[in-house]
Design an enzyme around this catalytic site. Structure first.
Site, PDB file in Angstrom:
ATOM      1  N   VAL A  80    -168.028   4.598  29.682  1.00 55.84           N
ATOM      2  CA  VAL A  80    -168.529   5.935  29.996  1.00 55.84           C
ATOM      3  C   VAL A  80    -169.796   6.242  29.193  1.00 55.84           C
ATOM      4  O   VAL A  80    -170.095   5.587  28.196  1.00 55.84           O
ATOM      5  CB  VAL A  80    -167.463   7.031  29.707  1.00 55.84           C
ATOM      6  CG1 VAL A  80    -166.238   6.837  30.581  1.00 55.84           C
ATOM      7  CG2 VAL A  80    -167.074   7.049  28.235  1.00 55.84           C
ATOM      8  N   GLU A  81    -170.522   7.252  29.668  1.00 57.12           N
ATOM      9  CA  GLU A  81    -171.737   7.694  28.986  1.00 57.12           C
ATOM     10  C   GLU A  81    -171.516   8.982  28.192  1.00 57.12           C
ATOM     11  O   GLU A  81    -172.216   9.228  27.215  1.00 57.12           O
ATOM     12  CB  GLU A  81    -172.852   7.936  30.009  1.00 57.12           C
ATOM     13  CG  GLU A  81    -173.310   6.686  30.742  1.00 57.12           C
ATOM     14  CD  GLU A  81    -174.361   6.988  31.789  1.00 57.12           C
ATOM     15  OE1 GLU A  81    -174.673   8.185  31.999  1.00 57.12           O
ATOM     16  OE2 GLU A  81    -174.874   6.041  32.411  1.00 57.12           O
ATOM     17  N   THR A  82    -170.554   9.776  28.625  1.00 53.75           N
ATOM     18  CA  THR A  82    -170.353  11.109  28.048  1.00 53.75           C
ATOM     19  C   THR A  82    -168.892  11.340  27.718  1.00 53.75           C
ATOM     20  O   THR A  82    -168.016  11.016  28.520  1.00 53.75           O
ATOM     21  CB  THR A  82    -170.833  12.207  29.028  1.00 53.75           C
ATOM     22  OG1 THR A  82    -172.221  12.012  29.313  1.00 53.75           O
ATOM     23  CG2 THR A  82    -170.623  13.593  28.448  1.00 53.75           C
TER      24      THR A  82
END
Length: 363
Positions: A80-82
């Site tokens: 994931v990025e966030t």
């Protein structure tokens, strides 16, 4: 728990009453806001003013596998990025920081992850929450904080709430400050906490006919005056909206025990009006949609981390995100594994600092 059919009937009745006369409409359109009272909470609700009825958009019932214990933190971090974190029960309890939080947030930032903090607690504004993070020794910018007080103001702005209308607030300073920043007129709030009604023959309470929305959040100064005032606005002012910051049953005012949450205040107004509120906090998708648009985030690249199944985890699932339940707040392992519980996160762990201990154990 309401049945799906009962929920649909109540919601349609609410929508019909709200939009019964087109000349009194307060907004051009409504975004999708999920209704946590329905058994199928994954089904978003579409408010359609053109034909004064509410439509349920088609969706499939999702059967989820049982949650898995978090064993490979690096795999989740890399996927994931966030990371979106709930605050109460995840970052702190009351005014006490949960062990290992600073180091864990530093780990995420060192890996280039965007961090966002979302709380259903409406007692503070974003700026006030920023000061709380600072007091606890955490470096968090105001742009990374999204409280339900802000969500209420943002929602009203998103529907172009008329400038000549006012908002009656059952809640605390956080809602007032966010409405003021949004340029929205308001009345009520803490100053109505000391007002009393002297019931005597022939007495009739007056209310402001220009109130176009009632916003209800957690309120330690809740009283009968506020119940009656909000009830009159919702029932007698044409098109008046009923907005809830959240329907949380309990909250962490201190780290010693659980306290009655904002849902108890919302429930009182629901009881006197029989109107279903528009919920802007978790598990409504409004904040998730807002965050995704603001930061340009793909929802599949988000992991929601929270301690509540019915708000945090459902919020993440409604938004199409990965979900991680931590057992440092409201939800216990027996509650998660109860056969009656239908809300299953992707993963669970004791607290967010397990990212550090699990990582160290793998080395």
């Amino acid at each position: 728990m309401l049945s799906s059919s009962s929920c649909r009937v109540a919601a349609v009745s609410s929508a019909t009453a709200l939009f019964s006369s087109s000349k009194h409409l307060l907004c051009k359109n409504f975004t999708y806001i999920s209704n946590p009272l329905c058994n199928n909470s994954l089904r978003p609700i579409k408010w359609n003013y053109r034909n004064s009825r509410m439509e349920n958009s088609a969706s499939r019932l999702v059967t989820r596998a049982s949650a898995q214990p978090l064993k490979n933190p690096d795999e989740l971090i890399d996927s994931v990025e966030t990371f979106i974190f709930d605050c109460d029960g995840v970052i702190w309890k009351g005014d006490k920081l949960i062990d290992g939080v600073p180091e864990t947030l530093d780990l995420f930032r060192s890996k280039g992850k965007r961090l966002v903090f979302v709380t259903n607690n409406s007692t503070k504004s974003r700026k006030q929450y920023g000061k709380k993070f600072e007091t606890l020794g955490l470096s968090v910018s105001e742009e990374e904080i999204f409280a339900s007080s802000f969500a209420a103001a943002a929602y009203l702005k998103s529907i172009e709430f008329p400038k000549d209308k006012k908002v009656y607030v059952i809640g605390e300073d956080g809602i007032l400050k966010e409405l003021e920043l949004a340029g929205i007129q308001y009345l009520g709030g803490p100053e109505d906490g000391e007002k009393k009604i002297e019931l005597k023959p022939g007495f009739m309470m007056e209310h402001d006919k220009d109130v176009g929305a009632v916003v209800v959040g957690f309120d330690r100064y809740f009283n009968y005056y506020k119940v009656q005032y909000a009830t009159l606005c919702i029932r007698e002012n044409p098109g008046c909206l009923f907005i809830a910051t959240n329907r949380d049953a309990v909250t962490h005012l201190t780290d010693a025990q659980e306290w009655a949450g904002g849902g108890s205040m919302v429930g009182a107004i629901w009881g006197s009006t029989k109107r279903e509120p528009l919920v802007v906090g978790k598990p409504s998708t409004f904040m998730m949609d807002y965050l995704a648009k603001k930061f340009g985030i793909l929802k599949s690249q988000i992991c929601m981390v929270g301690d509540r199944l019915d708000t945090d985890i459902l919020f993440g699932q409604n938004g199409g995100c990965k979900t991680l339940l931590v057992l440092s707040g409201v939800t216990t392992l027996p509650m998660l594994q109860d056969p009656k519980n239908s809300v299953q996160p992707d993963f669970y762990t004791n607290k967010i600092s397990d990212f550090l201990s699990l990582k160290a154990a793998a080395v």
